[in-house]
Design a protein around this motif. Structure first.
Motif, short mmCIF file in Angstrom:
data_model
loop_
_atom_site.label_atom_id
_atom_site.label_comp_id
_atom_site.label_asym_id
_atom_site.label_seq_id
_atom_site.Cartn_x
_atom_site.Cartn_y
_atom_site.Cartn_z
N UNK B 248 0.69 -1.16 -0.20
CA UNK B 248 0.00 0.02 -0.07
C UNK B 248 0.95 1.10 -0.06
N UNK B 249 2.12 1.03 0.73
CA UNK B 249 2.93 2.31 0.73
C UNK B 249 3.52 2.77 -0.67
N UNK B 250 3.92 1.56 -1.20
CA UNK B 250 4.39 1.89 -2.59
C UNK B 250 3.48 2.33 -3.52
N UNK B 261 -3.14 7.61 -11.71
CA UNK B 261 -3.93 8.57 -11.22
C UNK B 261 -4.93 7.98 -10.35
N UNK B 262 -6.05 8.65 -9.75
CA UNK B 262 -6.89 8.45 -8.80
C UNK B 262 -7.56 7.03 -8.96
N UNK B 263 -7.94 6.89 -10.39
CA UNK B 263 -8.67 5.61 -10.47
C UNK B 263 -7.90 4.42 -10.54
N UNK B 264 -6.72 4.48 -11.01
CA UNK B 264 -5.60 3.32 -11.38
C UNK B 264 -5.27 3.20 -9.63
N UNK B 265 -5.07 4.30 -9.07
CA UNK B 265 -4.63 3.78 -7.62
C UNK B 265 -5.75 3.14 -6.78
N UNK B 266 -6.94 3.61 -6.95
CA UNK B 266 -8.09 2.96 -6.19
C UNK B 266 -8.22 1.52 -6.68
N UNK B 267 -8.20 1.17 -7.97
CA UNK B 267 -8.22 -0.18 -8.55
C UNK B 267 -7.12 -0.90 -8.01
N UNK B 270 -7.57 -1.47 -4.24
CA UNK B 270 -8.60 -2.79 -3.97
C UNK B 270 -8.12 -4.01 -4.23
N UNK B 271 -7.38 -4.14 -5.26
CA UNK B 271 -6.69 -5.52 -5.79
C UNK B 271 -5.63 -5.78 -4.64
N UNK B 273 -5.88 -5.24 -1.61
CA UNK B 273 -6.62 -5.58 -0.26
C UNK B 273 -7.37 -7.09 -0.44
N UNK B 274 -7.73 -7.13 -1.86
CA UNK B 274 -8.30 -8.43 -2.08
C UNK B 274 -7.38 -9.42 -2.03
N UNK B 275 -6.38 -9.48 -2.45
CA UNK B 275 -5.35 -10.52 -2.34
C UNK B 275 -4.91 -10.41 -0.92
N UNK B 276 -4.89 -9.81 -0.14
CA UNK B 276 -4.30 -9.92 1.40
C UNK B 276 -5.67 -10.60 1.98
N UNK B 277 -6.86 -10.10 1.62
CA UNK B 277 -8.36 -11.05 2.19
C UNK B 277 -8.01 -12.58 1.87
N UNK B 278 -7.67 -12.76 0.40
CA UNK B 278 -7.54 -14.19 0.07
C UNK B 278 -6.62 -15.04 0.87
#
Lengths: 32, 281
Positions: B248-250, B261-267, B270-271, B273-278
């Motif tokens: 997340x820091x990177x 950009x904001x959209x790429x950062x958000x995606x 999310x990816x 965080x999703x991987x971490x949850x998995x």
């Protein structure tokens, strides 16, 4: 002996120019 | 722009023969097709068939021109394939070296077609047939758009590729080789390669800058001596959490640097965080 850059450039120019000239000659001849 | 030097490994006679054969057939076919089309458009409507009957007789040679315009496309395809298969890098050949103009078939064909339509439009306008002239101009405009589209979106990629720059990876077989001639694929490959290189350079720069920041922080906080993440975030006992935080820091660093950009950062976030949850499950 390998081709030099100048040789490659001149070859490309000559081949394209020759082919285009030949094509125009053929079309003109066919069209009469 | 960087200038790529051609890689030369073939004897001059082989290079000469293959280039003359392939490029010659290709250039002859494209030029003959366009010249024949220009002549036919100049002649105008004259052919009759059972439904539409033209009152104008065809001048001599029209049939030969039609046959030529149709048949040279096959010769052109053969020449194109010969000239283009130099891209098959699993079988290095004379075609793997030097300038390679085969990708310019697309702009060449469409801009040549646009020229033929513009000429026809002018002929119709001079003849007083405004409707036909407008139709010809419109078609010519579409051809111009088609021809310049790859130039507008990726001309750097096309120029680099012509002089031996980045090429899309070739899939197996002749079709795979020919796919590397797709101007859209070449432009897209050049753009993604350049973007990936820029992102990588930025990430390296950020990674080089972070330890210095960490060093400053550790002088203030003696506990934070474990690198960039530990400098800003309390280290966790769970290694998964550390990976997550550093990822997340990177991402945040890339976002701050403007690489995402904001959209790429958000995606991307999310990816991650999703991987971490998995991974937690």
């Amino acid at each position: 002996m390998n081709p030099t850059r100048l040789y490659m450039f001149l070859l490309h120019v000559a081949v394209v120019a020759g082919a285009v000239a030949l094509a125009i000659w053929v079309v003109e001849r066919l069209a009469g | 722009m960087r200038c790529y030097a051609p890689r030369v490994a073939s004897p001059w006679w082989r290079y000469t023969w293959h280039t003359t054969l392939g490029l010659g057939a290709l250039a002859f076919s494209v030029a003959a097709m366009l010249a024949a089309i220009v002549r036919l458009v100049d002649i105008g409507t004259c052919v009759s068939h059972p439904v539409l009957v033209s009152t104008r007789p065809c001048p001599e040679g029209v049939g030969a021109l039609i046959v030529l315009a149709g048949s040279v496309s096959f010769l052109g395809f053969l020449g194109w394939a010969v000239y283009a298969t130099r891209l098959d890098r699993r079988r290095p050949s004379a075609f793997d070296e030097g300038p390679d103009w085969s990708i310019w078939w697309w702009p060449g064909l469409f801009l040549g077609g646009a020229y033929a339509f513009a000429r026809a439009a002018d002929t119709f306008r001079a003849g007083g047939d405004t409707g036909a002239a407008v139709a010809m101009w419109a078609t010519g405009a579409v051809f111009v758009l088609m021809g310049v589209a790859p130039l507008a979106f990726g001309w750097r990629g096309l120029v680099r590729r012509t002089f031996g720059g980045p090429r899309p990876p070739a899939a197996a077989g002749l079709l795979g080789s020919l796919q590397t001639l797709n101007p859209a694929a070449i432009a897209a490959h050049a753009i993604t390669t350049a973007a990936a290189a820029a992102r990588e350079a930025e990430a390296r720069k950020a990674a080089a800058a972070e330890p210095r920041a960490a060093g400053t922080a550790s002088s203030a906080d003696a506990d934070a001596a474990d690198g960039p993440v530990a400098a800003t975030v309390t280290p966790s006992a769970d290694p998964h959490d550390d990976d997550l935080v550093s990822a997340l820091e990177r991402l945040a660093a890339l976002h701050r640097a403007g690489q995402l950009d904001d959209g790429e950062f958000a995606r991307a976030k999310a990816q991650v965080l999703r991987r971490a949850r998995t991974a937690d499950r």
